[in-house]
Motif scaffolding. Structure first.
Motif, mmCIF file in Angstrom:
data_model
loop_
_atom_site.group_PDB
_atom_site.id
_atom_site.type_symbol
_atom_site.label_atom_id
_atom_site.label_comp_id
_atom_site.label_asym_id
_atom_site.label_seq_id
_atom_site.Cartn_x
_atom_site.Cartn_y
_atom_site.Cartn_z
ATOM 1 N N GLU A 168 45.844 -2.404 -48.677
ATOM 2 C CA GLU A 168 45.805 -2.637 -47.309
ATOM 3 C C GLU A 168 46.945 -3.342 -47.112
ATOM 4 O OE1 GLU A 168 41.953 -4.390 -45.690
ATOM 5 O OE2 GLU A 168 41.109 -3.814 -47.658
ATOM 6 N N ILE A 169 47.802 -3.167 -46.203
ATOM 7 C CA ILE A 169 49.069 -3.497 -45.967
ATOM 8 C C ILE A 169 48.971 -5.393 -45.803
ATOM 9 C CG2 ILE A 169 51.052 -3.868 -44.543
ATOM 10 C CD1 ILE A 169 51.397 -0.867 -44.538
ATOM 11 N N ASP A 170 47.881 -5.491 -45.074
ATOM 12 C CA ASP A 170 47.904 -6.931 -44.408
ATOM 13 C C ASP A 170 47.041 -7.801 -45.671
ATOM 14 O OD1 ASP A 170 45.818 -5.236 -43.818
ATOM 15 O OD2 ASP A 170 45.378 -6.098 -42.075
ATOM 16 N N HIS A 171 46.327 -7.053 -46.387
ATOM 17 C CA HIS A 171 45.502 -7.680 -47.547
ATOM 18 C C HIS A 171 45.641 -6.983 -48.831
ATOM 19 C CE1 HIS A 171 43.706 -9.992 -44.335
ATOM 20 N NE2 HIS A 171 43.345 -8.901 -43.707
ATOM 21 N N PRO A 172 46.806 -6.900 -49.239
ATOM 22 C CA PRO A 172 47.113 -6.151 -50.525
ATOM 23 C C PRO A 172 46.434 -6.588 -51.781
ATOM 24 C CG PRO A 172 49.301 -7.338 -50.128
ATOM 25 C CD PRO A 172 48.102 -7.719 -49.018
ATOM 26 N N GLU A 173 46.177 -7.938 -51.928
ATOM 27 C CA GLU A 173 45.522 -8.545 -53.037
ATOM 28 C C GLU A 173 43.918 -7.951 -53.139
ATOM 29 O OE1 GLU A 173 48.313 -11.411 -51.508
ATOM 30 O OE2 GLU A 173 46.564 -10.292 -50.561
ATOM 31 N N ARG A 174 43.292 -7.502 -52.112
ATOM 32 C CA ARG A 174 42.161 -7.033 -52.156
ATOM 33 C C ARG A 174 41.910 -5.832 -53.063
ATOM 34 N NH1 ARG A 174 40.086 -7.102 -45.841
ATOM 35 N NH2 ARG A 174 40.009 -9.316 -45.706
ATOM 36 N N ALA A 175 42.933 -5.031 -53.151
ATOM 37 C CA ALA A 175 42.866 -3.781 -54.103
ATOM 38 C C ALA A 175 43.025 -4.012 -55.484
ATOM 39 C CB ALA A 175 44.198 -2.997 -53.606
ATOM 40 N N THR A 176 43.323 -5.257 -55.878
ATOM 41 C CA THR A 176 43.502 -5.398 -57.266
ATOM 42 C C THR A 176 42.083 -6.327 -57.861
ATOM 43 O OG1 THR A 176 44.381 -7.712 -56.888
ATOM 44 C CG2 THR A 176 45.835 -5.811 -56.851
ATOM 45 N N ALA A 177 41.078 -6.361 -57.324
ATOM 46 C CA ALA A 177 40.086 -7.090 -57.506
ATOM 47 C C ALA A 177 39.512 -6.327 -59.038
ATOM 48 C CB ALA A 177 38.977 -7.097 -56.595
ATOM 49 N N GLY A 178 39.430 -7.145 -59.937
ATOM 50 C CA GLY A 178 38.912 -6.689 -61.304
ATOM 51 C C GLY A 178 40.008 -6.064 -62.392
ATOM 52 N N LEU A 179 41.096 -6.237 -61.615
ATOM 53 C CA LEU A 179 42.327 -5.748 -62.674
ATOM 54 C C LEU A 179 43.086 -6.790 -63.015
ATOM 55 C CD1 LEU A 179 43.598 -2.708 -60.674
ATOM 56 C CD2 LEU A 179 42.254 -2.694 -62.682
ATOM 57 N N GLU A 180 42.833 -8.143 -62.893
ATOM 58 C CA GLU A 180 43.713 -9.039 -63.523
ATOM 59 C C GLU A 180 43.941 -9.025 -65.058
ATOM 60 O OE1 GLU A 180 40.770 -9.515 -61.554
ATOM 61 O OE2 GLU A 180 41.551 -10.216 -59.644
ATOM 62 N N GLU A 181 45.161 -9.329 -65.346
ATOM 63 C CA GLU A 181 45.725 -9.248 -66.821
ATOM 64 C C GLU A 181 45.335 -8.060 -67.393
ATOM 65 O OE1 GLU A 181 44.990 -13.067 -68.637
ATOM 66 O OE2 GLU A 181 46.793 -13.865 -67.492
ATOM 67 N N SER A 182 45.218 -6.897 -66.892
ATOM 68 C CA SER A 182 44.816 -5.504 -67.243
ATOM 69 C C SER A 182 45.707 -4.529 -67.617
ATOM 70 C CB SER A 182 43.517 -4.944 -66.607
ATOM 71 O OG SER A 182 44.149 -4.474 -65.331
ATOM 72 N N CYS A 183 47.040 -5.008 -66.870
ATOM 73 C CA CYS A 183 48.352 -3.611 -66.917
ATOM 74 C C CYS A 183 49.292 -4.251 -67.917
ATOM 75 C CB CYS A 183 48.692 -3.748 -65.482
ATOM 76 S SG CYS A 183 47.423 -2.996 -64.358
ATOM 77 N N ASP A 184 49.778 -3.216 -68.717
ATOM 78 C CA ASP A 184 50.991 -3.495 -69.810
ATOM 79 C C ASP A 184 52.205 -3.227 -68.616
ATOM 80 O OD1 ASP A 184 49.569 -3.756 -72.340
ATOM 81 O OD2 ASP A 184 48.772 -1.923 -71.381
ATOM 82 N N ILE A 185 52.232 -2.271 -67.738
ATOM 83 C CA ILE A 185 53.370 -1.924 -67.189
ATOM 84 C C ILE A 185 53.090 -2.058 -65.424
ATOM 85 C CG2 ILE A 185 55.277 -0.400 -66.765
ATOM 86 C CD1 ILE A 185 55.345 -1.682 -69.465
ATOM 87 N N PHE A 186 54.071 -2.634 -64.753
ATOM 88 C CA PHE A 186 54.041 -2.763 -63.324
ATOM 89 C C PHE A 186 55.061 -1.939 -62.937
ATOM 90 C CE2 PHE A 186 54.455 -4.398 -59.005
ATOM 91 C CZ PHE A 186 53.114 -4.522 -58.393
ATOM 92 N N LEU A 187 54.945 -0.864 -62.130
ATOM 93 C CA LEU A 187 55.988 -0.178 -61.422
ATOM 94 C C LEU A 187 56.136 -0.607 -60.087
ATOM 95 C CD1 LEU A 187 55.820 3.247 -63.163
ATOM 96 C CD2 LEU A 187 57.228 1.356 -63.856
ATOM 97 N N CYS A 188 57.367 -0.771 -59.408
ATOM 98 C CA CYS A 188 57.349 -0.903 -58.019
ATOM 99 C C CYS A 188 58.796 -0.531 -57.625
ATOM 100 C CB CYS A 188 57.061 -2.424 -57.460
ATOM 101 S SG CYS A 188 56.965 -2.545 -55.667
ATOM 102 N N LEU A 189 58.895 0.712 -57.201
ATOM 103 C CA LEU A 189 60.381 1.314 -56.971
ATOM 104 C C LEU A 189 60.205 1.954 -55.647
ATOM 105 C CD1 LEU A 189 60.183 3.234 -60.501
ATOM 106 C CD2 LEU A 189 61.384 0.937 -59.615
ATOM 107 N N TYR A 190 61.493 1.591 -54.939
ATOM 108 C CA TYR A 190 61.597 2.194 -53.349
ATOM 109 C C TYR A 190 60.378 1.540 -52.766
ATOM 110 C CZ TYR A 190 64.576 5.448 -55.678
ATOM 111 O OH TYR A 190 65.715 5.994 -56.632
ATOM 112 N N VAL A 191 60.121 0.305 -52.810
ATOM 113 C CA VAL A 191 58.891 -0.144 -51.926
ATOM 114 C C VAL A 191 59.330 -1.640 -51.204
ATOM 115 C CG1 VAL A 191 56.583 -1.190 -51.955
ATOM 116 C CG2 VAL A 191 57.109 0.909 -53.400
ATOM 117 N N LEU A 192 59.941 -2.397 -52.159
ATOM 118 C CA LEU A 192 60.342 -3.669 -51.575
ATOM 119 C C LEU A 192 61.126 -3.738 -50.562
ATOM 120 C CD1 LEU A 192 60.491 -5.854 -54.836
ATOM 121 C CD2 LEU A 192 58.408 -5.438 -53.423
#
Length: 319
Positions: A168-192
């Protein structure tokens, strides 16, 4: 001959009106942050003027109208394979993977990727390159249609299914519930550069810090400006100006990343490529447990690039 003159005149008029609109978007009245976010949400997730009845995107048909052209533009902005073409779509993933491996090797990081999340997967160009070599791949996007397209594209190169997250663009943090400190790589390309302002871009960095395991790496790209080339910030009309909404100074983003708890390690510049210009790619790491982020100073910035030709932000073109 008269018809050619008329067409040329119309083209000049359209070009002039386009320049006038962009100038007005910079210096006219300002939309509030919430209105810009609503406009971005409307464009990417539904209810856009580019969409047909009931919020669905119109289907391409021969002899199409304006709606079909808007559909084509939306697919290009979303980096769908049908929107930017096979060659460019394949280059996006292949060149980003090569750049990522170059930075990983420079940092002496292991080649195994583990759990990878891509924040803003679009039509799956990066996912199709990274997912086959990931233990687990999570595709996240603000558009449900792009998530479906991404899964479809990845299924042709990876037998194991991938996971999806709707943002959700206005609440992006909601999508990450339960994933805290679970990812080795975070990709963010052509987004910012597509975010509605610098603080929304920094919000994504804060999400990256929460999702990464200690020692994990974020591979992030921005559109940069210099003292001479700093563009006026667009105040409104997200749809028309989406590819240039947010830029940073190279050192500014380096410092802001550290303030979010991510340690900047390396960067590579792509001053110009086949679709646009002024792109910087950062390798950011989350410190190990108990370690503090070293406060960056200007002379610690290390440039690895530029990385030759490539493909730029969604929906932009040059050359």
């Amino acid at each position: 001959m008269n018809h050619e003159l008329i067409r040329a005149g119309r083209a000049r008029t359209a070009h002039g009106l386009g320049r006038l609109r962009r100038a007005t978007d910079r210096v006219g009245w300002r939309q509030g942050p919430s209105r810009l976010i609503d406009d971005a949400k409307s464009y990417w997730a539904g209810n856009s003027a580019a969409r047909g009845p009931m919020g669905s995107l119109p289907i391409r048909t021969p002899g199409s109208s304006t709606g079909t052209q808007q559909r084509v533009t939306w697919e290009a902005n979303s980096h769908w394979r049908g929107g930017i073409g096979d060659d460019a779509w394949c280059e996006v993933g292949a060149e980003h993977l090569a750049m990522f491996r170059m930075l990983r090797k420079a940092l002496d990081n292991p080649p195994d990727l583990g759990v990878v999340i891509e924040w803003g997967c679009g039509g799956g160009a990066n996912a199709a390159a990274f997912a086959p070599i990931s233990e687990r791949f999570i595709a996240a996007d603000v558009s449900r249609e792009s998530l479906v397209e991404c899964v479809r594209q990845v299924s042709t190169v990876r037998s194991a299914p991938i996971d999806t997250l709707h943002i959700e663009i206005d609440h992006p943090e909601r999508a990450t519930a339960g994933l805290e400190e679970s990812c080795d790589i975070f990709l963010c390309l052509y987004v910012l550069e597509l975010t509605t302002g610098p603080e929304e871009a920094i919000r994504i960095l804060q999400i990256a810090e929460r999702l990464l395991v200690p020692g994990g790496m974020a591979f992030v790209q921005i559109k940069y400006h210099t003292a001479e080339s700093r563009p006026p910030r667009y105040k409104r009309n997200y749809r028309r100006n989406l590819a240039n909404m947010t830029t940073f100074g190279i050192d500014e983003f380096w410092v802001r990343s550290a303030e979010c708890g991510l340690e900047p390690k390396l960067l590579t510049l792509v001053p110009k490529n086949r679709l646009d210009s002024n792109y910087a790619y950062y390798a950011l790491t989350k410190p190990a447990v108990g370690a503090a982020v070293e406060y960056p100073i200007a002379d610690t910035v290390r440039s690895v690039g530029p990385f030759g030709s490539g493909v730029g932000p969604r929906g932009t073109a040059s050359q």
